[in-house]
Scaffold this motif. Sequence first.
Motif, PDB file in Angstrom:
ATOM      1  N   GLY A 182      33.719  46.528  77.859  1.00  0.00           N
ATOM      2  CA  GLY A 182      32.316  46.491  78.251  1.00  0.00           C
ATOM      3  C   GLY A 182      31.514  47.734  77.960  1.00  0.00           C
ATOM      4  N   ARG A 183      32.112  48.749  77.370  1.00  0.00           N
ATOM      5  CA  ARG A 183      31.429  50.018  77.101  1.00  0.00           C
ATOM      6  C   ARG A 183      31.218  50.183  75.595  1.00  0.00           C
ATOM      7  N   ARG A 184      30.008  50.552  75.207  1.00  0.00           N
ATOM      8  CA  ARG A 184      29.672  50.710  73.800  1.00  0.00           C
ATOM      9  C   ARG A 184      30.093  52.082  73.278  1.00  0.00           C
ATOM     10  N   GLY A 185      30.469  52.117  71.992  1.00  0.00           N
ATOM     11  CA  GLY A 185      30.894  53.385  71.398  1.00  0.00           C
ATOM     12  C   GLY A 185      30.374  53.533  69.982  1.00  0.00           C
ATOM     13  N   ASN A 186      31.089  54.310  69.177  1.00  0.00           N
ATOM     14  CA  ASN A 186      30.745  54.567  67.775  1.00  0.00           C
ATOM     15  C   ASN A 186      31.876  54.081  66.884  1.00  0.00           C
ATOM     16  N   PRO A 187      31.575  53.776  65.615  1.00  0.00           N
ATOM     17  CA  PRO A 187      30.319  53.926  64.870  1.00  0.00           C
ATOM     18  C   PRO A 187      29.354  52.775  65.143  1.00  0.00           C
ATOM     19  N   VAL A 188      28.134  52.895  64.585  1.00  0.00           N
ATOM     20  CA  VAL A 188      27.120  51.849  64.721  1.00  0.00           C
ATOM     21  C   VAL A 188      26.650  51.445  63.329  1.00  0.00           C
ATOM     22  N   LEU A 189      26.520  50.131  63.130  1.00  0.00           N
ATOM     23  CA  LEU A 189      25.996  49.621  61.867  1.00  0.00           C
ATOM     24  C   LEU A 189      24.512  49.318  62.034  1.00  0.00           C
ATOM     25  N   TRP A 190      23.706  49.823  61.084  1.00  0.00           N
ATOM     26  CA  TRP A 190      22.257  49.640  61.126  1.00  0.00           C
ATOM     27  C   TRP A 190      21.802  48.873  59.891  1.00  0.00           C
ATOM     28  N   GLY A 191      21.089  47.759  60.109  1.00  0.00           N
ATOM     29  CA  GLY A 191      20.457  47.071  59.005  1.00  0.00           C
ATOM     30  C   GLY A 191      19.348  47.931  58.405  1.00  0.00           C
ATOM     31  N   ARG A 192      19.071  47.747  57.129  1.00  0.00           N
ATOM     32  CA  ARG A 192      18.115  48.611  56.423  1.00  0.00           C
ATOM     33  C   ARG A 192      16.741  48.617  57.086  1.00  0.00           C
ATOM     34  N   GLN A 193      16.359  47.556  57.744  1.00  0.00           N
ATOM     35  CA  GLN A 193      15.031  47.515  58.355  1.00  0.00           C
ATOM     36  C   GLN A 193      14.862  48.543  59.469  1.00  0.00           C
ATOM     37  N   HIS A 194      15.951  49.135  59.927  1.00  0.00           N
ATOM     38  CA  HIS A 194      15.865  50.169  60.965  1.00  0.00           C
ATOM     39  C   HIS A 194      15.926  51.588  60.381  1.00  0.00           C
ATOM     40  N   PHE A 195      16.138  51.707  59.083  1.00  0.00           N
ATOM     41  CA  PHE A 195      16.311  53.032  58.493  1.00  0.00           C
ATOM     42  C   PHE A 195      15.100  53.929  58.746  1.00  0.00           C
ATOM     43  N   ALA A 196      13.904  53.401  58.545  1.00  0.00           N
ATOM     44  CA  ALA A 196      12.695  54.230  58.675  1.00  0.00           C
ATOM     45  C   ALA A 196      12.559  54.784  60.087  1.00  0.00           C
ATOM     46  N   ALA A 197      12.814  53.956  61.090  1.00  0.00           N
ATOM     47  CA  ALA A 197      12.706  54.416  62.482  1.00  0.00           C
ATOM     48  C   ALA A 197      13.744  55.494  62.774  1.00  0.00           C
ATOM     49  N   LEU A 198      14.949  55.321  62.243  1.00  0.00           N
ATOM     50  CA  LEU A 198      15.998  56.319  62.461  1.00  0.00           C
ATOM     51  C   LEU A 198      15.648  57.640  61.775  1.00  0.00           C
ATOM     52  N   GLN A 199      15.012  57.576  60.625  1.00  0.00           N
ATOM     53  CA  GLN A 199      14.663  58.798  59.902  1.00  0.00           C
ATOM     54  C   GLN A 199      13.522  59.566  60.574  1.00  0.00           C
ATOM     55  N   ARG A 200      12.805  58.900  61.484  1.00  0.00           N
ATOM     56  CA  ARG A 200      11.726  59.587  62.203  1.00  0.00           C
ATOM     57  C   ARG A 200      12.203  60.300  63.462  1.00  0.00           C
ATOM     58  N   LEU A 201      13.460  60.130  63.827  1.00  0.00           N
ATOM     59  CA  LEU A 201      13.994  60.790  65.020  1.00  0.00           C
ATOM     60  C   LEU A 201      14.010  62.304  64.830  1.00  0.00           C
ATOM     61  N   GLU A 202      13.915  63.027  65.951  1.00  0.00           N
ATOM     62  CA  GLU A 202      13.936  64.487  65.910  1.00  0.00           C
ATOM     63  C   GLU A 202      14.919  65.030  66.945  1.00  0.00           C
ATOM     64  N   GLY A 203      15.501  66.191  66.641  1.00  0.00           N
ATOM     65  CA  GLY A 203      16.391  66.850  67.590  1.00  0.00           C
ATOM     66  C   GLY A 203      17.816  66.348  67.506  1.00  0.00           C
ATOM     67  N   ASP A 204      18.613  66.746  68.499  1.00  0.00           N
ATOM     68  CA  ASP A 204      20.039  66.405  68.502  1.00  0.00           C
ATOM     69  C   ASP A 204      20.248  65.057  69.174  1.00  0.00           C
ATOM     70  N   VAL A 205      19.688  64.008  68.573  1.00  0.00           N
ATOM     71  CA  VAL A 205      19.785  62.666  69.146  1.00  0.00           C
ATOM     72  C   VAL A 205      20.238  61.694  68.066  1.00  0.00           C
ATOM     73  N   GLY A 206      20.898  60.639  68.537  1.00  0.00           N
ATOM     74  CA  GLY A 206      21.277  59.556  67.639  1.00  0.00           C
ATOM     75  C   GLY A 206      20.256  58.441  67.719  1.00  0.00           C
ATOM     76  N   GLY A 207      20.719  57.199  67.588  1.00  0.00           N
ATOM     77  CA  GLY A 207      19.793  56.081  67.508  1.00  0.00           C
ATOM     78  C   GLY A 207      19.643  55.274  68.778  1.00  0.00           C
ATOM     79  N   LYS A 208      19.967  55.840  69.969  1.00  0.00           N
ATOM     80  CA  LYS A 208      19.914  55.044  71.193  1.00  0.00           C
ATOM     81  C   LYS A 208      18.519  54.504  71.482  1.00  0.00           C
ATOM     82  N   ALA A 209      17.496  55.298  71.209  1.00  0.00           N
ATOM     83  CA  ALA A 209      16.131  54.841  71.484  1.00  0.00           C
ATOM     84  C   ALA A 209      15.770  53.662  70.580  1.00  0.00           C
ATOM     85  N   VAL A 210      16.170  53.732  69.321  1.00  0.00           N
ATOM     86  CA  VAL A 210      15.900  52.629  68.399  1.00  0.00           C
ATOM     87  C   VAL A 210      16.682  51.391  68.834  1.00  0.00           C
ATOM     88  N   MET A 211      17.916  51.591  69.250  1.00  0.00           N
ATOM     89  CA  MET A 211      18.737  50.480  69.714  1.00  0.00           C
ATOM     90  C   MET A 211      18.109  49.810  70.932  1.00  0.00           C
TER      91      MET A 211
END
Length: 505
Positions: free
Chosen positions: A439-468
């Motif tokens: 029941g607990r989520r981990g890594n790695p994560v697969l991202w479809g290309r349609q999310h690439f732009a949003a992920l590239q706009r992230l700043e700082g020492d963060v991953g993609g949790k906000a986009v997810m």
Amino acid sequence: MQGARLAKGTRLTRDDLRAARAAGHEELMVAGPDADDILEDDAALRLGRAAAGEGLIAQPPVHGRVDLHAGSAGLLRYEPARVDAVNAHDEAIGLAALPPLAPLRAGDIAATLKIVTFALPSRALKAAERDAAAHPLTLAPFRPLAVHLIQTEAGAASAKMMAKTSRVTRARVEALGGVLTESRTAHDVDALAASIAGTRADLLLVAGASATADRRDTVPAAISFAGGETLRLGMPVDPGNLLLLGRRGNMPIIGMPGCARSPKRNGFDFVLERLFAGIGVESSDLARMGPGGYLHEADRPDRAAARPEVNIVGAIVLAAGRSSRMGANKLCADFGDGTVLGASVAAARGAGLPVLVVTGHQAGEVRAALPADAATVHASGYAGGLSASLAAGLGAAPADWDAALVLLGDMPLVEPDLLARMAGTAVHADDIVVPVHHGRRGNPVLWGRQHFAALQRLEGDVGGKAVMAAHEEQLIEVEAPTDAIFMDVDTPQALARARERLRLR
């Protein structure tokens, strides 16, 4: 008045008058109530209390306004004509409510009562009070129902689709205070009829492998074979047109429309909420759902937009970190027959994926720990945190990659089989695939290309949790066989544990 302010509706005292005179005001414009007038706060409280029926609470008045709050979660019930009647007694009366059968959480505002003028004539208040008390607004609270979900399978059923249906349905049921149990059966009249006949629940949900076309189709036929009846097939709510309403004994049955697999609000919610609130639903009730039944485009699945399919999945291995907790570059540490990073890259290649490695700190040493033919890209802004490495990798991903599986270079125990299953699970370029263990989520994560732009706009020492979090409806969970999806080697102790785990494999 030297910064002081008298609010509208203030009952003036001698002290107020003295303060006004001291501030240089010789005159004040005031309103004086007639002998039979009821001041705004008192009038609002009396009328609010009269309008607040069972389950609703009238709050204390503020400037002639009383809000009616829900005492628990449930559906708001009233007849619009009765609200109109209350408002018709005087133009100063303003009773405004959410639409009938609006879902509410405990504490939500269901309605508000405003007295527009400083006071209300007593005769108008008494007449409005009588109407409000005779037909008050009420709350039908949600009840803790036992709900059973049957999903039918036909041919090569999509495990991803069925898992998503289960997850989304469970979230809906539990949000209303219910408990969900589940089973699966063949998309066959006899098999489904047996499952329906064997179900003991307050409510039965059936998610068919294919849409129900008419009353002779699999789901309605199975309901009939099980001794039940189909009350209605179809409803004037979009999305939600293909909902089926049935019954077996006292147990309601809902044949779920395809849109019920999405967490976005649709016609299924209309029916489910009423049943949880103890409001009977018949064919005639569904027929009257047309007004308000066309849900705004913002709440509906996007039918116009094409959903590109995933054909090629690549792996991006993030290897730009500074290993500050390790004291040395953890990626170059010995691991099995190679290095920590080498094991991560080998897992991606073992899954049949093309690999791109993102370097940063000690880029030369990191490249030396890789196979000679490994493709790399350097993240010049790696010191800015994980987001810089992620942006560099996604920006350098080949144009024919429809999705990218993003691996952390310091997780050498992630299994190639898991990576292959994740890559095979992605169907559309807006999918997000994440591994789960117990029941607990981990890594790695697969991202479809349609999310690439949003992920590239992230700043700082963060991953993609906000986009997810913003795209939960596109998220697909894949069960991981071990807890390797949580095991990174940030410290010497963690590296020692990973080496021991590898030795015991």
